[in-house]
Design an enzyme around this catalytic site. Structure first.
Site, short mmCIF file in Angstrom:
data_model
loop_
_atom_site.label_atom_id
_atom_site.label_comp_id
_atom_site.label_asym_id
_atom_site.label_seq_id
_atom_site.Cartn_x
_atom_site.Cartn_y
_atom_site.Cartn_z
N GLU A 113 -3.39 -14.01 10.72
CA GLU A 113 -4.12 -12.75 10.55
C GLU A 113 -5.38 -12.93 9.70
O GLU A 113 -6.41 -12.31 9.96
CB GLU A 113 -3.19 -11.69 9.96
CG GLU A 113 -2.12 -11.30 10.99
CD GLU A 113 -0.94 -10.52 10.42
OE1 GLU A 113 -1.01 -9.30 10.44
OE2 GLU A 113 0.03 -11.14 9.99
N ASN A 151 -6.40 -8.68 0.97
CA ASN A 151 -5.35 -7.79 1.47
C ASN A 151 -4.69 -7.17 0.25
O ASN A 151 -3.86 -7.80 -0.41
CB ASN A 151 -4.35 -8.60 2.29
CG ASN A 151 -3.24 -7.75 2.85
OD1 ASN A 151 -3.15 -6.55 2.59
ND2 ASN A 151 -2.37 -8.37 3.63
N ARG A 158 -8.47 -6.26 4.84
CA ARG A 158 -7.47 -5.69 5.72
C ARG A 158 -7.29 -4.21 5.33
O ARG A 158 -7.03 -3.90 4.17
CB ARG A 158 -6.14 -6.43 5.56
CG ARG A 158 -5.08 -5.80 6.41
CD ARG A 158 -3.70 -6.26 6.04
NE ARG A 158 -2.75 -5.67 6.96
CZ ARG A 158 -1.49 -5.42 6.64
NH1 ARG A 158 -1.04 -5.73 5.45
NH2 ARG A 158 -0.68 -4.88 7.51
#
Ligand code: ADP
Length: 411
Positions: free
Chosen positions: A398, A14, A105
């Site tokens: 997540e 991410n 992500r």
């Protein structure tokens, strides 16, 4: 005997503008199980003193390792992270060749993606084409992808979009009542965010409530620093509170949430502020912080308990706005099986959950005060015996959702 697919080591990345978070997860696809092996964050990339914090996880035991040095760019950050993953003390794999796939992500997929996808040149071009819609997020997300491609040239990279879960929202709900050409020419519409979180908790809720997700109507309430609420009809998202950008919806830690758009013109006219300065104020100095000067809910509760009236007002405004969205989404869905609270505030803040759910008996929503006040990191039901709607607290994950998307994409 069923043949077990081999376990798969997935690296989740991410990448933010000056940070890079990573997590290494060993997925066991056939056993529907996983182990988190390590996680970390590289901060202050591009500044004179950068910092890497790495956590090695074995069973219940965590060991923390910190490295401080200048970290000029995301390439160096990724090399440092890979070095940690294979280090003789901090490491959890012996070489980076043990990594089977990388999941990224990506914040904004626009209308191009309604599923996670194996990254190729076309996918990278689409991520780039969506830069104007997410100027702070998509560029570092793509940098993270390019860095991973050069560091791990022989393994698949998969993009998982925050927006993809919301691509099922019907046009009547995603359009703004602006001249239609703004949508056609400039792609102005509601996209929604936090999709991986809403997907994760709604899938978990289906298992917990023991109803197939294709038959389940849920309202998922993600309350962290950013907050968003989703109406999910039979497993498909049909509306969400965030909009074209993550500024819309309920008030948040520092963001306004929904406000009258004419306020901006009014303030430009009657203050010395220009549009850019106001945009900064709407994103960073508004929400809970704008009302009471604090944006951490724990501080706000303590201040309210000490009699700070602004803190009390901020709490009441927050709970009121979330309650209004829940009411609206009950109307959107017609009937609701479950309300799911998640993220920092949703998972931990007993008082705010109680304020949100108070006086909703007319909608069939009633929480049990003692179940609600239990402190736990596990998913749990908090509704009363007479509540028609189930109310659950489900911790979000997540990274695990991204790892699942990677496995689904490759098998
Ligand atoms: P992010 O959106 O940055 O991932 P989080 O999901 O971690 O944020 O949520 C951060 C918010 O959760 C903060 O407002 C914090 O105060 C709140 N929070 C965390 N723990 C608690 C707690 N025990 N009680 C109340 N609020 C909490």
């Amino acid at each position: 005997m069923t043949v077990q697919k081999e376990s798969m080591i997935v690296l989740i990345i991410n990448a933010g503008s000056s940070s890079l978070k990573y997590q290494l997860i060993n997925m066991h696809p056939d056993a529907h199980d996983h182990d988190v092996m390590a996680s970390g964050v590289v901060e202050r990339i591009g500044e004179s003193q950068g910092k890497l914090t790495h956590k090695k996880i074995s069973g219940q035991k965590n060991a923390k390792f910190i490295k401080e040095q200048q970290i000029n760019d995301h390439g160096i950050a990724m090399h440092l992270a890979a070095g940690m993953l294979t280090d003789k003390d901090a490491g959890v794999i012996s070489t980076i060749n043990e990594i089977d796939a990388v999941g990224h992500r990506v914040v904004q997929g626009g209308e191009n993606f309604n599923a996670s996808i194996l990254i190729d040149d076309d996918v990278k071009k689409a991520i780039r084409d969506n830069y104007p819609l997410a100027p702070l997020h998509n560029p570092p997300n793509l940098t993270g992808i390019e860095v991973a491609e050069s560091l791990f040239p022989s393994i698949p990279n998969i993009a998982v979009f925050d927006t993809e879960f919301h691509q099922t929202i019907p046009q009547k709900a995603f359009m703004y009542a602006l001249p239609y050409e703004f949508y056609e020419k400039f792609r102005v519409r509601r996209y929604g965010f936090h999709g991986t979180s809403h997907k994760f908790v709604s899938n978990s809720a289906a298992d917990l409530i023991k109803i197939n997700k294709e038959e389940l109507n849920l309202i998922t309430v993600h309350l962290g620093n950013g907050c968003s609420i989703c109406a999910i009809e039979k497993g498909r998202c049909v509306d969400t509170s965030m909009g074209m950008t993550p500024l819309a919806g309920v008030m948040m830690g520092t963001r306004t949430g929904d406000i009258d758009p004419a306020i901006q013109k009014y303030l430009i006219e009657y203050t010395n502020l220009n549009a850019e300065e106001l945009d900064n104020i709407f994103n960073k100095k508004s929400g809970l912080k704008g009302i009471c000067g604090m944006n951490d809910m724990r501080d706000i509760h303590s201040a309210a308990n000490r009699g700070n009236e602004r803190a009390q007002l901020a709490l009441e405004m927050f709970a009121y706005q979330v309650k209004k969205y829940i009411g609206a989404y009950v109307a959107v869905l017609g009937s609701v099986d479950g309300i799911i609270f998640t993220a920092g505030i949703g998972e931990n803040d007993t008082v705010t959950r109680e304020m949100i759910c108070s006086n909703l008996t007319g909608l069939g929503i009633e929480i049990d005060p003692s179940r609600n006040s239990e402190v736990s990191s596990e998913p749990r039901a908090i509704h009363s015996g007479s509540s028609k709607v189930q109310v659950w607290v489900v911790p979000t994950n997540e990274e695990l959702q991204i790892a699942r998307e990677v496995v689904n994409c490759l098998y």
